[in-house]
Design an enzyme around this catalytic site. Structure first.
Site, PDB file in Angstrom:
ATOM      1  N   TRP A 132       0.840  -1.208   0.000  1.00 53.05           N
ATOM      2  CA  TRP A 132       0.000   0.000   0.000  1.00 53.05           C
ATOM      3  C   TRP A 132       0.872   1.254   0.000  1.00 53.05           C
ATOM      4  O   TRP A 132       0.693   2.174  -0.768  1.00 53.05           O
ATOM      5  CB  TRP A 132      -0.914  -0.032   1.235  1.00 53.05           C
ATOM      6  N   TYR A 133       1.929   1.209   0.889  1.00 54.31           N
ATOM      7  CA  TYR A 133       2.803   2.372   1.017  1.00 54.31           C
ATOM      8  C   TYR A 133       3.542   2.642  -0.299  1.00 54.31           C
ATOM      9  O   TYR A 133       3.641   3.768  -0.762  1.00 54.31           O
ATOM     10  CB  TYR A 133       3.796   2.106   2.149  1.00 54.31           C
ATOM     11  N   GLN A 137       3.638   5.923  -2.641  1.00 53.77           N
ATOM     12  CA  GLN A 137       4.857   6.654  -2.998  1.00 53.77           C
ATOM     13  C   GLN A 137       4.885   6.957  -4.496  1.00 53.77           C
ATOM     14  O   GLN A 137       5.232   8.032  -4.918  1.00 53.77           O
ATOM     15  CB  GLN A 137       6.108   5.820  -2.641  1.00 53.77           C
ATOM     16  N   HIS A 428      45.215  44.551  13.494  1.00 54.02           N
ATOM     17  CA  HIS A 428      44.800  44.376  12.092  1.00 54.02           C
ATOM     18  C   HIS A 428      43.582  45.269  11.784  1.00 54.02           C
ATOM     19  O   HIS A 428      43.587  46.043  10.832  1.00 54.02           O
ATOM     20  CB  HIS A 428      44.461  42.896  11.860  1.00 54.02           C
ATOM     21  N   GLU A 429      42.555  45.165  12.639  1.00 53.79           N
ATOM     22  CA  GLU A 429      41.329  45.949  12.397  1.00 53.79           C
ATOM     23  C   GLU A 429      41.588  47.446  12.593  1.00 53.79           C
ATOM     24  O   GLU A 429      41.101  48.276  11.827  1.00 53.79           O
ATOM     25  CB  GLU A 429      40.190  45.482  13.313  1.00 53.79           C
ATOM     26  N   HIS A 432      43.064  48.816   9.429  1.00 52.16           N
ATOM     27  CA  HIS A 432      42.073  49.106   8.362  1.00 52.16           C
ATOM     28  C   HIS A 432      41.421  50.468   8.611  1.00 52.16           C
ATOM     29  O   HIS A 432      41.339  51.316   7.732  1.00 52.16           O
ATOM     30  CB  HIS A 432      40.942  48.067   8.379  1.00 52.16           C
ATOM     31  N   ASP A 504      41.633  39.900   2.425  1.00 51.05           N
ATOM     32  CA  ASP A 504      41.897  41.271   1.951  1.00 51.05           C
ATOM     33  C   ASP A 504      42.746  41.229   0.679  1.00 51.05           C
ATOM     34  O   ASP A 504      42.476  41.949  -0.295  1.00 51.05           O
ATOM     35  CB  ASP A 504      42.675  42.067   3.020  1.00 51.05           C
TER      36      ASP A 504
END
Ligand code: ATP
Length: 611
Positions: A132-133, A137, A428-429, A432, A504
């Site tokens: 049945w299943y 499907q 680093h920041e 920038h 970067d």
């Protein structure tokens, strides 16, 4: 259409009842088969059976706990109920029958199912259920509910136009695009007005734009405004493992739309099925699907009021046959929203949210440059979630700021960092930010953060004063210079460099190469475009349209732009090392510095040193 849906629902219910009925029949049949033999004879009173026994009319008798089965001399089978006697034989003995005299009598337990009977019945049930299943499907794979043979049915979702809640006023900005489609709405509402004049309205409208810019929204609003059925599907839904299924789905979709006309067919991501033909990357059935779309669109005459709206963010890969007049003869480009549109989108999506009345929508719109409508909607949603998490009742700029950062860079993540790593990221920041402060073409710093998010350990964000569509050569050089601010700071402070600048360097290199090869910004080489041959460029393996000698000159030019920028960044930071130290220390301590605070620190130190 509703009727159709209802009748589909009813037939689905009936199917379920049929299956339940079949399963019951099978269970009963199994029980019947596996029960020990049952007499099945006529029921007679026990007194009659006892009389027959006494008269020797019974060939064989089996006495169970609650009933007795007998076969008479004439082979007739009979059965009698014993009620609930204390012992099954008591009713016979109390009526004067001495059972020991008879050798044709068996005394037995009531028949029951044995363990093996039960296992066999369960086994049958499992087989029935799985069959049945599996059948179900296959039905689902077919999409339309008609079994495996319905593979060719279109999976398009149908929306009834009048129930479509999206209207033009639910779209912020996009005024040009809305104007373009107003006549389509009018045509769908009053087809006769146009057909009586012999006017042919576009058969297809192609909406082109980056993801999340409102293409689907606009298509739905056209349906909502015109109140016509809207068949919505996606290019990838035409793809199926069965060759030819795509083409027959197209046929099915167009035939449904014709029956419901005036109507709209919306195909999202049409590039999935409408790529340039003739390339090996296309499977033959993708081409069949595209051919079928072309055939169907050619089949529309002026009396068929079906408009096909397709959306893509890859117009470059579409087959040119699709774009010729008579098919998708109108192309509407939806770009990323500009500052005013972003403000309106933010306002629209904040209507159902408690927003702080002092919120500066202008500032948020400036800060969200490059965000699509979908991103902005997401920012407000994330901000609302964050506000709830913080147990607050009003969404403030703080939550929106955090949400906008999250949408671009991902959520903040816990990361174990050594003190030295934290110092490196901070310098680093700070590098920038400080480099950009000394470059007149640079956008103002909005925020510096060393909170790790996504793949990055920190970030410096900028707040452009306006949306830029045109970038000058100086602006490109400026951007490359502050991209190198991080690497330059590491070199100056630690006299060593890390892999933290890899992104970067990548972005700066790509930008410099584009300046030389696409934008003609090299003084040495001049305004020439260098790339790969047009017709072979699509798969990226085409022939270069320049010589090896030119290639070396291009490399040299790119290298000069990058090294000049790096040296400039180094100089700025060396000249302002004390300010760099101050910003980095503040970052190590607080992790985040807002733009205003950053400017204050730098300006006061500059003024102090000048004084
Ligand atoms: P994709 O190419 O990824 O399919 P799309 O261009 O079709 O994207 P939509 O699905 O239309 O984008 O938009 C996604 C969501 O973004 C919408 O549901 C809406 O919430 C929001 N949105 C996008 N543009 C706008 C706009 N101009 N006004 C209001 N909301 C918008």
């Amino acid at each position: 259409m509703n009727k159709n849906n209802n009748s589909k629902k009813v037939s689905k219910k009936n199917n379920n009842f049929l299956w339940i009925f079949i399963i019951f029949v099978i269970i009963f049949f199994s029980i019947y088969l596996f029960l020990p033999s049952i007499n099945n004879g006529k029921t007679i009173p026990i007194s009659t059976m006892i009389k027959d026994l006494k008269d020797n009319k019974i060939k064989s008798l089996t006495i169970y706990q609650t009933y007795a089965d007998a076969t008479l001399s004439n082979n007739t089978k009979v059965t009698s109920n014993l009620g609930s006697p204390t012992s099954p034989t008591s009713i016979f003995t109390s009526n004067g029958v001495d059972l020991s005299k008879y050798n044709n009598i068996t005394i037995s337990q009531n028949p029951t199912l044995s363990t093996s009977d039960i296992i066999t019945i369960l086994f049958i049930l499992v087989i029935v259920a799985s069959t049945w299943y599996t059948i179900r499907q296959f039905r689902t794979m077919g999409g339309g509910g008609g079994g495996i043979f319905s593979m060719g049915e279109s999976k398009a979702k149908l929306f009834i136009g009048s129930k479509q809640s999206i209207r033009f006023d639910g779209i912020a900005g996009l005024s040009g695009a809305k104007e373009e489609v107003v006549e389509i709405v009018d045509f769908l509402k009053n087809p006769k007005k146009y057909s009586s004049l012999g006017a042919r309205i576009p058969k297809g409208v192609l909406l082109v734009g980056p993801p999340g810019t409102g293409k689907t929204l606009l298509a739905k609003a056209i349906a909502g405004e015109s109140g016509v059925p809207f068949f919505s599907t996606s290019g990838s839904e035409f793809e199926e493992m069965l060759v030819g299924a795509g083409a027959s789905r197209v046929r099915d979709l167009f035939s449904k739309a014709r029956k419901a006309s005036p109507s709209i067919i919306f195909i999202d991501e049409i590039d999935a099925v409408a790529r340039k033909r003739g390339y090996s990357i296309n499977s033959s059935h993708t081409e069949q699907t595209l051919n079928q779309i072309l055939v169907e669109m050619d089949g529309f005459d002026t009396t068929i009021n079906v408009i096909v709206i397709a959306a893509t963010n890859r117009p470059d890969v579409l087959d040119s046959a699709l774009l010729r007049p008579g098919r998708f003869d109108r192309t509407i480009v939806l770009g990323l929203p500009d500052i005013e549109e972003r403000k309106n989108i933010l306002k629209l999506h904040s209507k159902n949210k408690p927003i702080d009345s002092s919120l500066d929508f202008d500032k948020i719109a400036r800060r969200t440059i490059g965000f699509s409508g979908a991103d902005l909607e997401n920012v407000l949603n994330e901000a609302a979630i964050l506000t709830a998490k913080r147990n607050k009742t009003v969404i403030t700029e703080d939550e929106i700021e955090e949400a906008a950062t999250k949408v671009v860079m991902g959520p903040a993540r816990d990361s174990v960092r050594t003190d030295q790593e934290k110092r490196i990221v901070s310098y680093h920041e700070a590098g920038h930010a400080l480099v950009s402060k000394f470059l007149p073409e640079s956008d103002p710093v909005h925020r510096i953060s060393i909170v790790p998010r996504g793949l990055s350990g920190g970030a410096t964000m900028y707040l452009p004063t306006q949306d830029n569509n045109l970038y000058t050569k100086t602006k490109f050089k400026t951007m490359i210079t502050h991209m190198f601010g991080g690497r330059a700071a590491e070199k100056i402070v630690f006299d060593d460099i890390t892999n933290g600048a890899s992104d970067d360097i990548k972005k700066a290199s790509q930008m410099a190469r584009k300046m030389v090869t696409e934008f003609g910004m090299s003084d040495t080489i001049g305004p020439i475009e260098f790339g790969v041959e047009e017709d072979s460029s699509y798969y990226g393996n085409g022939e270069k349209n320049y010589s090896e000698k030119t290639s070396a000159i291009i490399d040299q030019e790119v290298s000069t732009i990058l090294n000049d920028a790096y040296n400039k960044a180094l100089k700025i930071l060396k000249d302002n090392k004390k300010i760099l130290d101050a910003i980095a220390s503040k970052l190590i301590q607080d992790e985040v510095i807002e733009g205003d605070e950053f400017n204050k620190i730098v300006d006061s130190m500059l003024n102090g040193s000048e004084a």
